[in-house]
Design a protein around this motif. Sequence first.
Motif: not given
Length: 300
Positions: A127-129, A147-149, A155-158, A222-224
């Motif tokens: 959900m988050h990069v 787990r932490e955004a 950051w990036a997301t869709w 989760l966040a990459l």
Amino acid sequence: MPRAAPIALFVYNRPVHARRTLQSLLRMPLAAQSPFYAFCDGARGAQDAEAVRAARAVVRELAPAQARVVERERNLGLAASVIAGVTEVVEKHGEVIMFEDDLEFSPVTLDYLNAALERYRGEERAMHVSSFMYPVRAKLPESFFYREATCSGGWATWARAWRHFEPDGRKIRDAVLARHALREFDIEGTAEFSVMLDRQIAGTIDSWAIRWYGSLWLRGGLALHPGKSLVRNIGFDGSGVNSGTARGWEVEPSLAPVTRFPDRVEEEPAAVRAMAAHRRRISRLDALDSLGRRLRGWLR
């Protein structure tokens, strides 16, 4: 070369920081190919008006030719400004790369963010990069899910993930308590995310980021993260409305491209352990500093 996702830059009243951020950002070739939005919030009062005008002048001077510059007539505040701007961009483009006006980048930051957006486009749990990584002492994979955004470093997301943004902090808090998951939410009890959430609910902080983290948590998202940070936050100098001190955040952006990504969207256990250890270490250092200040006061 990955396709260039749209960039949304959020600017308020720090022209020096905004200049450094834009100069650093525009050194990356993908910046010139990316749809570009600059959202400039309005002044909160007469005391900020001149600094806001100066920051906007920097944006008009340095923003790439394709930029759409949005100059708000009134002050939305950081949270409302970010939520509105990110929503606008993802609704039009399906994705977004979000930067604030207090960052300096590795030359490979946009390559990494765009590659991650492309690779995990169809993975609902991703959900988050994040482009930032704390200076932990443990050796972590080149990139991993956690787990932490992490939001303060860009950051990036869709759109498919952002549609799950939960604006009501009470709903997040109620879910955490109902699941008896306070320790999990607070990264094994080492972070103060639940305290931040309570403060956001009470209106004592203006945070969209804690609600975005809570939104991921609600859905098991989760966040990459990169194993080494690709960005430095230059805002921990007291100049920002919501910035604090740099302890625990000081990093030198890595120049190495990220070429290895996880095959599966699963949390990396070593990252949880590393982050918990990092926060415990910073807490101990803060406690020692506090004790030292008290002792110096007694000895005067």
